[in-house]
Structure formats: C-alpha cells, structure tokens
Enzyme design. Sequence first.
Site, PDB file in Angstrom:
ATOM      1  N   GLY A 109       0.797  -1.229   0.000  1.00 46.09           N
ATOM      2  CA  GLY A 109       0.000   0.000   0.000  1.00 46.09           C
ATOM      3  C   GLY A 109       0.826   1.273   0.000  1.00 46.09           C
ATOM      4  O   GLY A 109       2.053   1.260   0.093  1.00 46.09           O
ATOM      5  N   GLY A 111       2.512   3.678   1.558  1.00 42.31           N
ATOM      6  CA  GLY A 111       3.055   3.926   2.888  1.00 42.31           C
ATOM      7  C   GLY A 111       3.537   5.337   3.095  1.00 42.31           C
ATOM      8  O   GLY A 111       3.717   5.784   4.234  1.00 42.31           O
ATOM      9  N   LYS A 132       3.779  12.552  -2.497  1.00 42.17           N
ATOM     10  CA  LYS A 132       4.636  11.480  -2.014  1.00 42.17           C
ATOM     11  C   LYS A 132       5.594  12.042  -0.966  1.00 42.17           C
ATOM     12  O   LYS A 132       6.282  13.032  -1.198  1.00 42.17           O
ATOM     13  CB  LYS A 132       5.430  10.862  -3.169  1.00 42.17           C
ATOM     14  CG  LYS A 132       6.267   9.665  -2.757  1.00 42.17           C
ATOM     15  CD  LYS A 132       6.899   8.997  -3.967  1.00 42.17           C
ATOM     16  CE  LYS A 132       7.716   7.777  -3.560  1.00 42.17           C
ATOM     17  NZ  LYS A 132       8.323   7.109  -4.739  1.00 42.17           N
ATOM     18  N   ASP A 144       8.069   6.172   8.591  1.00 42.37           N
ATOM     19  CA  ASP A 144       7.513   7.453   9.045  1.00 42.37           C
ATOM     20  C   ASP A 144       6.686   8.150   7.979  1.00 42.37           C
ATOM     21  O   ASP A 144       6.169   9.249   8.207  1.00 42.37           O
ATOM     22  CB  ASP A 144       8.627   8.391   9.528  1.00 42.37           C
ATOM     23  CG  ASP A 144       9.727   8.609   8.493  1.00 42.37           C
ATOM     24  OD1 ASP A 144       9.441   8.426   7.291  1.00 42.37           O
ATOM     25  OD2 ASP A 144      10.861   8.967   8.869  1.00 42.37           O
ATOM     26  N   GLY A 145       6.553   7.541   6.786  1.00 36.75           N
ATOM     27  CA  GLY A 145       5.744   8.141   5.738  1.00 36.75           C
ATOM     28  C   GLY A 145       6.373   9.335   5.060  1.00 36.75           C
ATOM     29  O   GLY A 145       5.717  10.041   4.294  1.00 36.75           O
ATOM     30  N   ARG A 209      -1.954  -0.318 -10.065  1.00 36.38           N
ATOM     31  CA  ARG A 209      -0.805  -1.123 -10.454  1.00 36.38           C
ATOM     32  C   ARG A 209      -1.155  -2.603 -10.408  1.00 36.38           C
ATOM     33  O   ARG A 209      -2.245  -2.980  -9.956  1.00 36.38           O
ATOM     34  CB  ARG A 209       0.368  -0.809  -9.533  1.00 36.38           C
ATOM     35  CG  ARG A 209      -0.010  -1.010  -8.075  1.00 36.38           C
ATOM     36  CD  ARG A 209       0.791  -0.169  -7.111  1.00 36.38           C
ATOM     37  NE  ARG A 209       0.629   1.259  -7.283  1.00 36.38           N
ATOM     38  CZ  ARG A 209       1.602   2.140  -7.057  1.00 36.38           C
ATOM     39  NH1 ARG A 209       2.785   1.730  -6.652  1.00 36.38           N
ATOM     40  NH2 ARG A 209       1.398   3.416  -7.227  1.00 36.38           N
ATOM     41  N   ASP A 294       4.193  -4.422  -7.386  1.00 36.79           N
ATOM     42  CA  ASP A 294       3.565  -3.210  -6.854  1.00 36.79           C
ATOM     43  C   ASP A 294       4.142  -1.944  -7.469  1.00 36.79           C
ATOM     44  O   ASP A 294       3.656  -0.849  -7.192  1.00 36.79           O
ATOM     45  CB  ASP A 294       3.697  -3.160  -5.329  1.00 36.79           C
ATOM     46  CG  ASP A 294       5.142  -3.309  -4.866  1.00 36.79           C
ATOM     47  OD1 ASP A 294       5.686  -4.413  -5.027  1.00 36.79           O
ATOM     48  OD2 ASP A 294       5.720  -2.329  -4.364  1.00 36.79           O
ATOM     49  N   ASN A 295       5.175  -2.086  -8.313  1.00 33.65           N
ATOM     50  CA  ASN A 295       5.776  -0.927  -8.966  1.00 33.65           C
ATOM     51  C   ASN A 295       5.530  -0.923 -10.471  1.00 33.65           C
ATOM     52  O   ASN A 295       6.265  -0.283 -11.214  1.00 33.65           O
ATOM     53  CB  ASN A 295       7.289  -0.892  -8.707  1.00 33.65           C
ATOM     54  CG  ASN A 295       7.610  -0.640  -7.251  1.00 33.65           C
ATOM     55  OD1 ASN A 295       6.853   0.002  -6.544  1.00 33.65           O
ATOM     56  ND2 ASN A 295       8.731  -1.167  -6.787  1.00 33.65           N
ATOM     57  N   ASP A 304       7.061   4.932  -9.715  1.00 32.34           N
ATOM     58  CA  ASP A 304       7.822   4.584  -8.510  1.00 32.34           C
ATOM     59  C   ASP A 304       9.321   4.514  -8.761  1.00 32.34           C
ATOM     60  O   ASP A 304       9.919   3.439  -8.802  1.00 32.34           O
ATOM     61  CB  ASP A 304       7.311   3.274  -7.913  1.00 32.34           C
ATOM     62  CG  ASP A 304       5.894   3.405  -7.381  1.00 32.34           C
ATOM     63  OD1 ASP A 304       5.417   4.547  -7.250  1.00 32.34           O
ATOM     64  OD2 ASP A 304       5.256   2.386  -7.115  1.00 32.34           O
TER      65      ASP A 304
END
Length: 628
Positions: A109, A111, A132, A144-145, A209, A294-295, A304
Amino acid sequence: MALSAGKSLETLEFVNSAVKSLPLDSEEENYVRTVQGACFSRVRPTPLTNPSLVVHSDDAFSLLDLPSSEIQREEFIEYFSGNKILPGSEPAAHCYCGHQFGNFAGQLGDGCAILLGEVRTDRGDRWEVQLKGSGKTPFSRQADGRKVLRSSIREFLCSEAMHHLGVPSTRAGSCITSDDRVIRDILYNGNPIQERATVISRISPTFLRFGSFEILKTRDPQTGRTGPSVGRTEVLEQLIDYTTDNFFKEVHSAHPDDRGKRVAGFFEEVCRRTARLVALWQSVGFCHGVLNTDNMSIIGVTIDYGPFGFLDRYDPGHICNGSDDGGRYSFSRQPAICRWNLNKLAEALHDYLDDQEVEKSLEIFDEEFEKNYLSKMRRKLGLLHHELPNDSDLIESLFDVMHKTGCDFTNGFQALSLISPQGNPGESDSTVETILDQCSSPEEIVRGYRPSMHPRQLQMFQALMQSSPDILATLGVSSESITAELQRLETIQKLKTMSVEEKRERDKETWTLWIKTYSERLSQEIEGLDASEVCRNRVKVMAQNNPKCILRNHIAQKAIELAEEGDYSEVRKVLQILKKPYCTPQDRGTAETVEPMTVTDLSCANNVKEGDVYFSKPPIVALGTVVT
C-alpha cells in the site's frame, strides 16, 4: 504544450472517481493496520514546518490547466506540501499488495503517498494528483511516511526526464522541502543522519498497479501470506469494472455485459502496453531497479522511481539497486521480469482468465516487445528503408562490442550518426577514433566492475545452480546472473594486466570490424533511392531517437549536494536541460544542408562545448548502493 489560461488553485475541478467508485475503508482513524475489503483509506497529509519550493514543472502542471502564475502564489506551497487541503480534494491512501524480488509480500500500500484526488480539465482529461512523502498512512508499517530531499530530487528529475525522452511516465509537478528532519541510515552501516523531509507531487491518469489486484490473493505457497481482501469477490468485480470503464474503454464498450471477456481484453492490452514500455526502457538504457509487481502500472507508464539508473558504460548485467544481490532486476533481465510480473497479474485475475487466454496474451507480449524494440533500434541506427532479417544480429553484435570495449551507451549511439551510407573516404576511421574516446580504460572498467556478490555467496550460488536451481529462483537469483558474475570476475583479471594503449588497440580492431559490417548494411539503405535524401533523413531520424543527454547519476548527485546546502539553482538547470534531450536541426545548424555529419559536427549535435559535464563521458566509479 501551451499553458492553459484556465484554473486557479481553488477552482481545480476534483471529481475523485477512484474513491467514489471503489471500496473505501470504513475506519477513518490513521493508524497502521491490515485493511480488509477496501481499495482506499481516508487519510490527511501530515503538515511540514516552513516548507519551501525546490523546483516545479510548468509542463506537468499545465496538464491540470494550472498556469505558472498560480505556482507563484504563497498558497501553492501550502497546498502542495500537504499543509492545506485543496478545495474539493478527498485525500486517501491506496491499498495494494505485491511480489517483491519474486516473493509475495502481502499487504503493502501507499506507505508514504497520499492521493489528493482526481482533477478533470477543460479538455475532458482526468488526472490523479498525489503527494509522495506526505506522512504516515495505514500502510506505513514501521516507516515514518516521509521522503527525503535527495530521493525526491532524483524522482522529480527522472520523472520529467523520462517524459521528455518519450517514455511513458508519471509526471512530477513540484518538489517541496522543509525544516523537518527525519533519520536515515544512508549507507546501512549503523551511522544514521538527519535529512530534510520533502514532498513531491505526482500526476498520472491512474496510480493503479498490478499489485492493486493482488489484494485478493489466496495463501501463497512459499510465504504463507494472503491478500488482505482474500475471498472478497465483490472487491475484484468493482476493481475490474472501474479499471476497464475508465482506462480501457474500447475493451469495456466491446463487452459491457461480459466481465470475463472484458478481463481477457484488459489483460491482453496490459501485456501490449507493458511490452512497449520496457522496449523503450531498453532503447534509452534505463534500469528501473525495483520491478516488483507493486511498482508496475496497469496503463503502461513508468512509476515509482526508487533505486534507478541510466546506463553509462554499456553493461547488460548492470544493477542499479544495491539490495539486488542476485541481479534479478539487472538491465538485460527487465523484459523477462515484466513478463513474469504479468503472469502474476494473470494469477490475480484467475477467476476470469483461463490458461489459454493467459498464454496467448503473454505471447502477444513477446511479439509486441520484439517488434517495438527492433523498430526503435533500427531508428537509432538509421536503418529506415529496409527491414532485413540480419538486423537483429547486427544489433546484438553492437551491444557485444559495446560491452567488450566499455563504450558509453548514450554517446556511442550519438557517434554512429557520423557514418554515411555513401561510405565517404576516411569516415570509418575517424568515427572509430571518436567512439574509442567513449570507451573506458582498463582501470575504469575494473573499478566499475566491482563484484556484486561476496566470493563465498557466489560459491554457494554456483553449487545451488548445479544441484538445486529451483532454490535459486526462490532466492531471487537467476543462473544467468551467476554466469554473468563469473564472466565479470574473469574480465577483471584480464584487465588488471592490460595497459591503456593495449586496450585501445584491441578496441580499435573490434570497432573497426563492426563498423565495416554496419557500413555494408548502410549501403543497402540507398539502393534504388536518392542517396542525398536518404543521408539527410537518416541523420535527422537518428538525432530524434538518440538522446544527447540523460540523467546520469553524477549529474543528479551534484544537484542534490547543492540543494542540501540550500542552493536549488542546479536542480532547476538540470530540469531545463533534460527537457530537450534530443538533437534538433536547429541544434546542428546544418542538418538540412549537409548529407552525413562530420566528426566536428558531433559536439554541435550535443549543443555544448567539448567536455561539458552534462554530455561528456562520465567518471567511472565503483558500483554502490543507490539509497532512496
């Protein structure tokens, strides 16, 4: 593209169809968790302290009808740092899974990314806008995002560079840094440092994706993990309907009442788009670095940008991700990995696809890649009027010569435009000398060829390759990568005893032989045609397909180092250079009047003085980890 006179920040038209059409998480509190039965979770960006604009792209924001005057407003930084929410925006984080280095990782997901929403323009286009590095989400796990300045600059510049190279990509609108600090261990050596928290805005028709469809995956036999929405068939149905209706309209309209046929058509088209994309990657020497499922975008754009790199010296085994010990995502393996990932997407859609449909679509991938790659390489070599069976062999032999001589990929192709189909006297010799200047010395190659595996690790993999090759695959290692590593070590030993003069003489013989074959092939281009017209057109087309500049690591690094000191001028300068990667007739000045280029034209084609750091052969350094 002309800038729209259109919208203000406050009048962007958000329609937010993704969060309105797809299942939304009922839990609105922002904490790390498994998100079941939903594609999105509502979440708001975490504000930054004292945000400041590093760089922006007028071209990217023009997609939203947002003129440059709006970017000059103080409110722009507040909105695109995440400190304020744009009117109409419905921020959310996307839930997806993924196969990472060949193994199913379960829920991943967004993040560190937050979708602001979907903007509809006056042209009727719809663009998703994402921040992002904007803080924690339910998918942040132990992170920590946040993103930091260096990785954000790299992604921003590469996103725009790829677009202007003609490679489909998400776009980067802005890069905004702050006074906030986050801890990162850059070299993974136990010595973390504080870095500036930074946010970039990204724009794409969709950020869906392959991994978006893997949230319904059943238990994986290797890892034991499942997707968070396993068994929720209604989620898959909604995903399929939304995706085909919005991004594969021809497929959807052809089979509006037959979801099975729509899925078959959708998967086939994803295979086609992915094949075209990876063919373009290979043609410009782009190495993605993290080709996990996922990319990979379902619409065939590059997404990504983590550890990535463009080839300097040509090396098919080039690895741009220091975490990729087995070379799974090396440059030459990208087409095969994309095909493998497509097979995993097919597994996620297995309720609607049978084996024959999957195999047919994967065969289409193979055919589409070969067709597009060969077509692009012919244009790069100026082979425009005849498609001959031996062209593939000529291309393969060129890369073999480039690899053996350590030739710079980008500048090597530029030099080949010096050869004329008419075979002018002395032309081949002068071209060979020009190309030799783009080849690496023995010392440079040895430094750059540092083994990617520890000797003991290589020895273990060698044993497994002989006894248990299936285990290698589960470790994300291929027998090809082991063989390449052994060849690399053998090359290093030979080069350690070779002088610069000996290597140049050897390289000269190698290139002279190839140029002779190439010249013979070029002579076939003018058979039955106006030779002067063929020569003029050839130079023009080669200039339009062989970039004069790419985002080399040392260029990005220089810009990053200055930006970390508060000087953003180099980042902005590099952006402007990357916006014009190809030589135009105006750059060359005489393209419409001369037939072949001459040796002295090469620096003019680059449109810079000799030795300019943006275009010359870069310094060769030992391979190292690219940290994001």
